[in-house]
Write an enzyme that holds these catalytic residues in place. Structure first.
Site, PDB file in Angstrom:
ATOM      1  CG  ASN A 105       0.171  19.085   4.773  1.00 12.94           C
ATOM      2  OD1 ASN A 105       0.010  20.305   4.675  1.00 12.94           O
ATOM      3  ND2 ASN A 105      -0.382  18.239   3.916  1.00 12.94           N
ATOM      4  CB  ALA A 106      -1.266  22.210   9.439  1.00 18.95           C
ATOM      5  N   GLY A 109       1.453  25.001  -4.599  1.00 16.64           N
ATOM      6  CA  GLY A 109       0.318  25.899  -4.710  1.00 16.64           C
ATOM      7  C   GLY A 109       0.720  27.362  -4.551  1.00 16.64           C
ATOM      8  CB  SER A 154       0.232  21.009  -6.055  1.00 19.86           C
ATOM      9  OG  SER A 154       0.499  22.284  -5.531  1.00 19.86           O
ATOM     10  CB  CYS A 171      -6.074  24.349   0.598  1.00 20.57           C
ATOM     11  SG  CYS A 171      -4.833  24.271   1.902  1.00 20.57           S
TER      12      CYS A 171
HETATM   13  C1  LIG Z   1       3.303  18.815   2.436  1.00 22.78           C
HETATM   14  C2  LIG Z   1       2.180  18.869   1.463  1.00 22.78           C
HETATM   15  C3  LIG Z   1       1.875  20.051   0.810  1.00 22.78           C
HETATM   16  C4  LIG Z   1       0.819  20.125  -0.103  1.00 22.78           C
HETATM   17  N1  LIG Z   1       0.545  21.285  -0.747  1.00 22.78           N
HETATM   18  C5  LIG Z   1      -0.468  21.340  -1.663  1.00 22.78           C
HETATM   19  C6  LIG Z   1      -0.752  22.525  -2.384  1.00 22.78           C
HETATM   20  O1  LIG Z   1      -0.076  23.545  -2.230  1.00 22.78           O
HETATM   21  N2  LIG Z   1      -1.795  22.531  -3.260  1.00 22.78           N
HETATM   22  C7  LIG Z   1      -2.561  21.410  -3.474  1.00 22.78           C
HETATM   23  O2  LIG Z   1      -3.488  21.448  -4.278  1.00 22.78           O
HETATM   24  N3  LIG Z   1      -2.293  20.256  -2.823  1.00 22.78           N
HETATM   25  C8  LIG Z   1      -1.272  20.193  -1.919  1.00 22.78           C
HETATM   26  N4  LIG Z   1      -1.011  19.009  -1.270  1.00 22.78           N
HETATM   27  C9  LIG Z   1      -1.830  17.821  -1.566  1.00 22.78           C
HETATM   28  C10 LIG Z   1      -1.112  16.882  -2.535  1.00 22.78           C
HETATM   29  O3  LIG Z   1      -0.876  17.515  -3.774  1.00 22.78           O
HETATM   30  C11 LIG Z   1      -1.939  15.604  -2.746  1.00 22.78           C
HETATM   31  O4  LIG Z   1      -3.181  15.949  -3.297  1.00 22.78           O
HETATM   32  C12 LIG Z   1      -2.170  14.851  -1.455  1.00 22.78           C
HETATM   33  O5  LIG Z   1      -1.003  14.878  -0.677  1.00 22.78           O
HETATM   34  C13 LIG Z   1      -2.599  13.410  -1.673  1.00 22.78           C
HETATM   35  O6  LIG Z   1      -1.639  12.683  -2.389  1.00 22.78           O
HETATM   36  P1  LIG Z   1      -0.502  11.772  -1.691  1.00 22.78           P
HETATM   37  O7  LIG Z   1      -1.216  10.852  -0.746  1.00 22.78           O
HETATM   38  O8  LIG Z   1       0.171  11.079  -2.817  1.00 22.78           O
HETATM   39  O9  LIG Z   1       0.406  12.705  -0.962  1.00 22.78           O
HETATM   40  C14 LIG Z   1       0.054  18.952  -0.355  1.00 22.78           C
HETATM   41  C15 LIG Z   1       0.359  17.756   0.302  1.00 22.78           C
HETATM   42  C16 LIG Z   1       1.401  17.695   1.197  1.00 22.78           C
HETATM   43  C17 LIG Z   1       1.705  16.389   1.877  1.00 22.78           C
END
Ligand SMILES: Cc1cc2nc3c(=O)[nH]c(=O)nc-3n(C[C@H](O)[C@H](O)[C@H](O)COP(=O)(O)O)c2cc1C
Ligand SMILES: Cc1cc2nc3c(=O)[nH]c(=O)nc-3n(C[C@H](O)[C@H](O)[C@H](O)COP(=O)(O)OP(=O)(O)OC[C@H]3O[C@@H](n4cnc5c(N)ncnc54)[C@H](O)[C@@H]3O)c2cc1C
Ligand SMILES: Cc1cc2nc3c(=O)[nH]c(=O)nc-3n(C[C@H](O)[C@H](O)[C@H](O)COP(=O)(O)OP(=O)(O)OC[C@H]3O[C@@H](n4cnc5c(N)ncnc54)[C@H](O)[C@@H]3O)c2cc1C
Ligand SMILES: Cc1cc2nc3c(=O)[nH]c(=O)nc-3n(C[C@H](O)[C@H](O)[C@H](O)COP(=O)(O)O)c2cc1C
Ligand code: FES
Ligand code: FES
Lengths: 320, 269, 320, 269
Positions: free
Chosen positions: A72-73, A49, A24, A133
């Site tokens: 990220n924020a 999300g 997501s 989050c």
């Molecule tokens: C830009 C960005 C936006 C994200 N938005 C969401 C979100 O809306 N809902 C959510 O559950 N996780 C969100 N995540 C978390 C990711 O789904 C994931 O759990 C996290 O980035 C760790 O995995 P990765 O290291 O492969 O990125 C976001 C991550 C990033 C980098």
């Protein structure tokens, strides 16, 4: 001819053709990466999300690169559940992959309302609950760090849908297994581990935080060892399937999570760097299984050996 | 959405042309045929390493000999430093062309290009294109900090552009900043109603945009933003929209990088 | 001539000539890096974590590199407090820098005993309590994750020494500020933030954990954003000085921590990569102060600006 | 502790000499004068990146023309891949010489060198040195997986060594593994009481060590270990000691990398 390995896995009742899921927030609303490949080849697509009302997100800068990581924020910027269902979902008609919505509420009531709304939408295969989050001041953090709150959110979503419910945990807790067990007891059919780690960066020249929101969530390769540890801890404490997320960049990273006991994996930040990451992983896992003579990927799930022993003895059963 | 490709290209040359400033060239029939001025590419630097992690955005600086693309870049951090270490025949993966690109003015319109520092990168490609359609000579204001940074003067003159140059320390051209030239120009030639295209540091763009708004001129600015995906997915590259209730933020990678000056909320910049 | 900036800071009563400290476990017993520079130039040397009895450490492999990170499961291998005092300490006689011992006990009683033993040793300037080591199965983890246990350990050490007591926190908790406040109330004079993050890695070829201990502690640049966030959280919740640790590789990293509010910083993993890191930071901080016309480094501590405001208004007072 | 330096050196050459196998050379008067066979260097690869993070250990493979040092390395991961990307005049930071090095046998002693794959790297330097002091011809057993990996045959012959070669697939030399040769040799020439020096994969070393212990021969093995600091600080590179109550573990970087075979607990290997 060698027969193709069976990569299908079962995520809390949802049978998917392969264990590769897009995370997501890193795959838009489902079809943004179509220039690069056919999303129908993925196991599952989890969309950005969603909240009840659209959310504007945080003021920029929203993202900062850190060593091997992305902070990220975004602030859960999204178009709202209603607009998603009405405007985005229809355009996904050609994609032959289950869609999962990731939902975020400011209150338990909002989570329940979203579950109700989604219940009537056939195209949505399951619900992933974001209780983790770190970017939004109110609520979010609290649910994911408190076992009771996490259980109550889970319970309310489960009660309002017949679809499989996946709870996505936050890593920012003392003992993730307590939260995992709480949401399992509350009826979650699967658990995603992990969301981002809280982090911060400072611009030395201006002495200001690099993110306007001050604090952000860390993702990418930097967090992989920690995510893997959390998955290890959760799989040894719950019986429901676990989806591994965090820093996965290639099929070898994916295999680390699967060997530890994840029934499926999510690709997040890597989508930004190589948009074909998820589909490359599907291809490479297939090749790996062929090469290693693994006929069914379930044979690898939880096959971690410690002192010559098969550590996660129960790995296999989770997908039956 | 426009067509976007991921392609691994082989570097033809990569050489320093000014203080910390490099020019890199590679061939790609596909990218060259799709690219429009103002669009950019995302370059992957980390073939053998995960640090730097993300791709880096660079404007398409020039297209030459039908299929040769050039990037003009300044070393400001680890990604650009790594980029400058690449040599002929090394390969890089690029994604593009990305973003909207500049809206090309009509043949009879007067065009004014304003570049601050590396802002000249996309404006060169724009000048190449405008030259083909414009009836009037293009005017360009070019500003640098100091003479050592000044680049491309001959190439721009070859394009038959009416060029004015400023340096902050007065070591070359007119002493001052590039917006001084605009001030003067608007005093003198407001009636020509020029279409303004600007790229450079954010404070320069803010000034240009506010002057254009005040003078009621069409003005396009090319913005930067911290990008992760460049495809409208991550919502990282947000920029505050001016009075747009449906869309509180634009995304530089998709809605931009070129914006009409009145679209942006300059107050928060 | 420009006068040299004053880099001296005060860590819970211990005045040190500059804020650069070498982190426990990454600087041996104090003189291993003498081939590279004179350790007398450092603010403080914190030696390898010591226990009452010598400890053999974990079976190898004990270290694994991860993306921008180092995962270690040394298992607190050390020669024991007695051997350290008798055999190692005398050889440090020429070093004109305060030595701090980092101590680790299996029980509160052991911590208290070590404090007593150290009390009589003049050469040791202060005690850093490790309540956060993630590598040793029994005890260690528990103290650092539970505010009561953390406070009790602190209390017992404080009661048995007149030297400044620094408590080094673990990041593996839901809310680090609760632990920080607990040890502050129990009498700690300063807090080090942070020890390593729990992590894991798997060898895909053998399907075994890469570390024999399965789980290790993650350090290095990968953790810097998280460490910085934790320091931010702690400085805004306690009044005693905070020492920032985690992924510091150069003076700019050091400045990020100082700007956020750390009164001093520790260099850990970086010592392994560039043995001169700590001393380079001392030099570069001096140059930075000269260039920025900062006459006293205390002016920078806690100077983080958020929305144009000086965030950590109380930063300065901590060093008076 | 021996003298240890950190030095930035400029690469003279870096070329592929076999399958995934590269030879790199650079000059350093200081390092060349200090280095002993069996010692190693820690090479920093990440000038412009933090991934790979740690330095990588490489044996000193050869010293030539007084001050030219060579490293012989195999590409096995990202660090060695990056190393192979470096070109003439690129610079790297090295720390060394590190570790104890081989104990040189007495002039009248028979010496037997056993190398598996990249194990040949430090044994070449050892052979160079032994040649200067030994009265008897040095015997060397060299094992590779396949002929494509075979390297340095001519250079070793130039050292006037009694050389035997095995490949596992029989594509060159004798079919089999290098310890087969040792088996045979001990049957034939045990009475010559050779001093054995071995470097190669851990299972090969285990076999050699156990055979040497059984035959009561002096045997030195050069071990590897996962290293962070290389200076005895981090205690990362532990290897289990055989029956040493004071020291349950040795540290490869300081107590080694060369160990007398009976020092190690081979059971846990
Ligand atoms: C830009 C960005 C936006 C994200 N938005 C969401 C979100 O809306 N809902 C959510 O559950 N996780 C969100 N995540 C978390 C990711 O789904 C994931 O759990 C996290 O980035 C760790 O995995 P990765 O290291 O492969 O990125 C976001 C991550 C990033 C980098
Ligand atoms: C659409 C677009 C087109 C661009 N075109 C060009 C071009 O043609 N030539 C050129 O030299 N540069 C261009 N840039 C800027 C270029 O992308 C950055 O300079 C580069 O990404 C810096 O990478 P780095 O790793 O060297 O620096 P980093 O180490 O990542 O950062 C160094 C400094 O640059 C800042 N920075 C990093 N990324 C950005 C960014 N995306 N926007 C603004 N500041 C940033 C950081 O905050 C930091 O202060 C463009 C940026 C965008 C968004
Ligand atoms: C004292 C010493 C001397 C050495 N001399 C040489 C030499 O002369 N030539 C040469 O080619 N290699 C030598 N090595 C091995 C060399 O250091 C590793 O091959 C190298 O560090 C791998 O780095 P990488 O980034 O390419 O691989 P990585 O991506 O780090 O790892 C790739 C694979 O190699 C394994 N590996 C990584 N580091 C080590 C290590 N230190 N020991 C054992 N396995 C490891 C990993 O577990 C992994 O399976 C030596 C090692 C030591 C300890
Ligand atoms: C090899 C190694 C050994 C360590 N040993 C100790 C120890 O004995 N006691 C302790 O409190 N911290 C120990 N630490 C943690 C460090 O002191 C430091 O808190 C941590 O590594 C984070 O800082 P860094 O990212 O700069 O390394 C150790 C870290 C490493 C890498
Ligand atoms: S960079 Fe991801 S939305 Fe623009
Ligand atoms: S590598 Fe650190 S002790 Fe050997």
């Amino acid at each position: 001819m060698v027969s193709q390995p069976d990569l299908s896995v079962n995520i809390g009742g949802l049978k998917i053709k392969n264990p590769v899921i897009t995370a997501s927030g890193t795959f838009g609303y489902g079809n943004e990466l179509i220039p690069f490949y056919d999303p129908s080849l993925l196991g599952v697509i989890i969309v950005k999300g969603l909240s009840i009302q659209p959310m504007p997100g945080n003021p920029p800068p929203r993202i900062i690169e850190t060593p091997c990581g992305l902070l990220n924020a975004i602030g859960l910027a999204n178009i709202g559940i209603e607009t998603f269902i009405e405007e985005k979902l229809p355009s996904l008609v050609k994609i032959k992959t289950p869609i999962i919505t990731n939902i975020y509420g400011h209150s338990i009531k909002e989570y329940a309302e979203m579950a109700k709304r989604i219940e009537s939408v056939d195209r949505i295969a399951a619900i992933e609950i974001n209780i983790s989050c770190p970017n939004v001041e109110k609520g979010g953090m609290a649910f994911g760090t408190d076992p009771d709150a996490a259980a109550r959110v889970t319970d309310q979503v489960v009660k309002n849908t017949t679809k499989p419910v996946i709870v996505k945990l936050t890593p920012n807790v003392t003992d993730v297994s307590i939260i995992a067990k709480a949401v399992e007891s509350a009826g979650a059919q699967a658990i995603s581990v992990t969301n981002t780690f809280l982090g911060m960066a400072v611009d030395v020249a201006t002495r200001q935080p690099k993110l306007t929101n001050i604090i952000g969530g860390l993702s990418g390769p930097a967090i992989k060892p920690m995510a893997l540890y959390l998955v290890h801890k959760v799989v040894t404490n719950v019986k429901i399937p676990v989806i591994g997320v965090g820093g996965i960049m290639d099929y070898q990273d994916a295999l680390e999570f699967i060997i530890v006991g994840a029934s499926a994996i999510q690709v997040g930040t890597a989508n930004f760097i190589n948009p074909k990451t998820a589909i490359d992983i599907v291809r490479d896992l297939t090749d790996y299984c062929l090469k290693e003579k693994v006929s069914n990927i379930n044979q690898i799930i939880g096959s971690l050996k410690t002192n010559g022993e098969n550590y996660e003895k129960s790995g296999d059963k989770k997908n039956k | 959405m426009n067509e976007v490709l991921e392609e691994t290209v082989s570097i033809k040359f990569n050489r320093q042309i000014g203080k910390d400033t490099w020019l890199m060239g590679f061939r790609s029939d596909n990218l060259a045929s799709l690219a429009k001025p103002g669009q950019f590419l995302m370059v992957h630097l980390g073939r053998t390493t995960k640090d730097p992690l993300l791709r880096r955005p660079f404007s398409i600086h020039r297209i030459q000999d039908k299929n040769q693309l050039m990037l003009l870049y300044k070393i400001v951090g680890k990604g650009t430093l790594l980029l400058s270490c690449l040599k002929e025949d090394d390969s890089i993966s690029v994604i593009g062309p990305l973003g909207n690109g500049f809206t090309i003015s009509k043949p009879h319109e007067k065009t004014l290009l304003i570049a601050g520092g590396m802002g000249v990168a996309p404006l060169f490609f724009l000048a190449q294109s405008l030259n083909k359609v414009q009836k009037q000579k293009i005017t360009m204001f070019l500003g640098f900090t100091t003479s050592q940074e000044v680049i491309l003067i001959n190439e721009l003159k070859d394009l038959n552009i009416d060029l004015s140059l400023t340096t902050e320390d007065g070591s070359l051209g007119i002493t001052g900043i590039v917006t001084d030239l605009l001030d003067e120009y608007l005093d003198r030639e407001l009636n020509s109603k020029p279409v303004i295209y600007a790229c450079g540091p954010i404070l320069m763009l803010k000034k240009v945009a506010q002057m254009a708004i005040a003078s009621n001129l069409r003005c396009y600015v090319s913005l930067e933003g911290h990008m992760a995906c460049s495809l409208g997915i991550c919502q990282g590259c947000a920029v505050k929209a001016n009075n747009n209730k449906n869309k509180p933020y634009y995304y530089v990678c998709q809605d931009g990088p070129v914006f009409s000056s009145e679209m942006i909320d300059w107050q928060v910049m």
